[in-house]
Design a protein around this motif. Structure first.
Motif, mmCIF file in Angstrom:
data_model
loop_
_atom_site.group_PDB
_atom_site.id
_atom_site.type_symbol
_atom_site.label_atom_id
_atom_site.label_comp_id
_atom_site.label_asym_id
_atom_site.label_seq_id
_atom_site.Cartn_x
_atom_site.Cartn_y
_atom_site.Cartn_z
ATOM 1 N N GLY A 1 44.118 16.117 29.682
ATOM 2 C CA GLY A 1 42.973 16.155 29.525
ATOM 3 C C GLY A 1 42.146 17.163 29.552
ATOM 4 N N ASP A 2 42.106 18.187 29.533
ATOM 5 C CA ASP A 2 42.172 19.719 29.816
ATOM 6 C C ASP A 2 41.347 20.236 28.552
ATOM 7 O OD1 ASP A 2 40.847 18.809 32.478
ATOM 8 O OD2 ASP A 2 42.901 20.451 33.298
ATOM 9 N N MET A 3 41.373 19.636 27.392
ATOM 10 C CA MET A 3 41.796 20.437 25.883
ATOM 11 C C MET A 3 39.452 20.687 25.454
ATOM 12 S SD MET A 3 44.591 21.041 26.115
ATOM 13 C CE MET A 3 44.605 21.668 23.734
ATOM 14 N N LYS A 4 39.910 21.447 25.150
ATOM 15 C CA LYS A 4 37.986 21.987 24.390
ATOM 16 C C LYS A 4 37.356 20.600 23.465
ATOM 17 C CE LYS A 4 37.450 26.164 25.977
ATOM 18 N NZ LYS A 4 36.837 28.098 25.744
ATOM 19 N N LYS A 5 38.872 20.511 22.943
ATOM 20 C CA LYS A 5 38.438 19.643 21.524
ATOM 21 C C LYS A 5 38.147 17.919 21.995
ATOM 22 C CE LYS A 5 40.996 22.099 17.851
ATOM 23 N NZ LYS A 5 41.098 21.919 16.996
ATOM 24 N N GLY A 6 38.017 18.189 23.304
ATOM 25 C CA GLY A 6 38.207 16.069 23.711
ATOM 26 C C GLY A 6 39.193 16.208 24.459
ATOM 27 N N ASP A 7 39.449 14.453 24.049
ATOM 28 C CA ASP A 7 41.026 13.819 24.836
ATOM 29 C C ASP A 7 41.829 13.870 23.988
ATOM 30 O OD1 ASP A 7 42.462 12.422 25.828
ATOM 31 O OD2 ASP A 7 41.217 11.088 26.412
ATOM 32 N N ALA A 8 42.821 14.694 23.598
ATOM 33 C CA ALA A 8 43.818 14.766 23.203
ATOM 34 C C ALA A 8 44.568 13.788 22.458
ATOM 35 C CB ALA A 8 45.399 16.342 23.671
ATOM 36 N N LEU A 9 44.597 12.567 24.162
ATOM 37 C CA LEU A 9 46.092 11.838 23.880
ATOM 38 C C LEU A 9 45.469 10.521 23.262
ATOM 39 C CD1 LEU A 9 47.119 12.209 27.509
ATOM 40 C CD2 LEU A 9 48.511 13.019 25.667
ATOM 41 N N ALA B 1 45.559 21.896 21.026
ATOM 42 C CA ALA B 1 46.063 21.943 21.365
ATOM 43 C C ALA B 1 46.472 23.920 20.908
ATOM 44 C CB ALA B 1 47.383 21.790 22.541
ATOM 45 N N LYS B 2 46.608 24.191 20.341
ATOM 46 C CA LYS B 2 46.535 25.325 19.167
ATOM 47 C C LYS B 2 45.909 26.433 19.378
ATOM 48 C CE LYS B 2 44.343 24.614 14.619
ATOM 49 N NZ LYS B 2 44.514 23.990 14.269
ATOM 50 N N ALA B 3 44.963 26.686 20.357
ATOM 51 C CA ALA B 3 44.508 26.702 20.568
ATOM 52 C C ALA B 3 45.009 27.981 22.048
ATOM 53 C CB ALA B 3 43.146 27.158 21.096
ATOM 54 N N LEU B 4 45.538 26.985 22.666
ATOM 55 C CA LEU B 4 46.401 27.137 24.217
ATOM 56 C C LEU B 4 47.896 28.405 23.364
ATOM 57 C CD1 LEU B 4 44.998 24.241 26.532
ATOM 58 C CD2 LEU B 4 44.166 26.808 25.812
ATOM 59 N N ASP B 5 48.275 27.199 22.271
ATOM 60 C CA ASP B 5 49.896 27.734 22.159
ATOM 61 C C ASP B 5 49.957 27.479 20.949
ATOM 62 O OD1 ASP B 5 52.669 27.842 23.111
ATOM 63 O OD2 ASP B 5 53.040 26.136 23.974
ATOM 64 N N ARG B 6 49.962 28.717 19.824
ATOM 65 C CA ARG B 6 50.428 28.375 18.394
ATOM 66 C C ARG B 6 51.933 28.133 18.349
ATOM 67 N NH1 ARG B 6 46.669 28.019 14.850
ATOM 68 N NH2 ARG B 6 44.280 29.133 16.039
ATOM 69 N N GLY B 7 52.739 28.244 19.552
ATOM 70 C CA GLY B 7 54.351 28.315 19.570
ATOM 71 C C GLY B 7 54.539 26.826 19.590
ATOM 72 N N MET B 8 53.830 26.260 19.602
ATOM 73 C CA MET B 8 54.780 24.575 20.227
ATOM 74 C C MET B 8 55.283 24.078 19.501
ATOM 75 S SD MET B 8 51.170 23.042 21.858
ATOM 76 C CE MET B 8 50.116 23.034 20.544
ATOM 77 N N VAL B 9 55.940 23.206 19.502
ATOM 78 C CA VAL B 9 57.904 22.726 18.716
ATOM 79 C C VAL B 9 56.889 21.102 18.909
ATOM 80 C CG1 VAL B 9 59.352 22.343 17.232
ATOM 81 C CG2 VAL B 9 58.795 24.250 18.408
ATOM 82 N N VAL B 10 56.956 20.316 16.887
ATOM 83 C CA VAL B 10 57.268 19.163 17.201
ATOM 84 C C VAL B 10 58.506 18.784 16.453
ATOM 85 C CG1 VAL B 10 56.740 17.268 15.541
ATOM 86 C CG2 VAL B 10 54.545 18.978 16.579
ATOM 87 N N SER B 11 59.522 18.049 17.261
ATOM 88 C CA SER B 11 60.600 17.814 17.118
ATOM 89 C C SER B 11 61.203 16.034 17.150
ATOM 90 C CB SER B 11 61.593 18.507 17.509
ATOM 91 O OG SER B 11 61.541 18.624 19.654
#
Length: 159
Positions: free
Chosen positions: A48-56, A130-140
Motif C-alpha cells: 500500500g505504498d503508492m503515491k496515488k493511494g491504495d492500489a489494491l 504503479a507505472k511511475a515506479l516501473d513502466r516495464g511491468m507486464v500484464v499476462s
C-alpha cells in the motif's frame, strides 16, 4: 473445440446471439490475470505504498465496475444483471501479483466475459497505479479458469 461461431449469421456477418429461448440458470465464471514487475514495485503495491493511494482497493473497484460495463466494452455481449462480482488480489512470488475475478448471475447467458474483463481491468489499474515506479511491468495470463451453468455445462481450465 466444439460448436459453431454463434456470433456470425449464415452470411458470415457479426450479430448478437438470440438468447430468448435459453433457460435461466445459475451461472458463474472465474478468470485470472497476472501483473509482473520489479520486486520492489510488487512489494510497494502489496504494502500500500503508492503515491496515488491504495492500489489494491482501486484495482478491486475497477474490476467490479468493469464487469458491470462489459456489454459496453465488448460489442456483441449481452447486458447481464450480475448477482455477484468479486476481485481477489494477492502476491504470487516476489515479482508478480495474481488477480482472480468471479462473476455470477441467474440468467440466459454466461458471465465468462464479465469475469475476464474484471480480471484484466484490475491488472491494468495496478499498472496505472504503479507505472511511475516501473513502466516495464507486464500484464499476462488473462484466462478463463472455470465456468458453470448453461447448456454447455461446466468448464475447468487444465494447466
Amino acid at each position: 473445440m466444439s460448436g459453431s461461431l454463434t456470433h456470425l449469421n449464415e452470411r458470415g456477418e457479426a450479430h448478437i446471439v438470440d438468447i430468448g429461448d435459453k433457460s435461466v440458470t445459475r451461472r458463474r465464471a472465474v478468470a485470472q490475470a497476472r501483473i509482473s514487475g520489479a520486486e520492489a514495485t510488487i512489494a510497494a503495491i502489496l504494502a500500500g505504498d503508492m503515491k496515488k493511494g491504495d492500489a489494491l482497493a482501486a484495482a478491486r473497484i475497477a474490476g467490479i465496475m468493469a464487469a458491470k460495463k462489459t456489454a459496453e466494452l465488448i460489442p456483441l455481449c449481452h447486458p447481464i444483471p450480475l448477482t455477484k462480482v468479486s476481485v481477489d488480489i494477492a502476491g504470487d512470488g516476489a515479482a508478480s501479483i495474481k488477480i482472480l475475478a468471479s462473476a455470477e448471475t441467474n440468467g440466459q447467458t454466461g458471465v465468462e466475459m464479465e469475469a475476464l474483463v474484471a480480471a484484466s481491468t484490475a491488472a491494468l489499474t495496478l499498472y496505472d497505479m504503479a507505472k511511475a515506479l516501473d513502466r516495464g511491468m507486464v500484464v499476462s495470463d488473462i484466462r478463463l479458469l472455470e465456468k458453470s451453468g448453461g447448456k454447455s455445462g461446466d468448464y475447468v481450465h487444465q494447466p
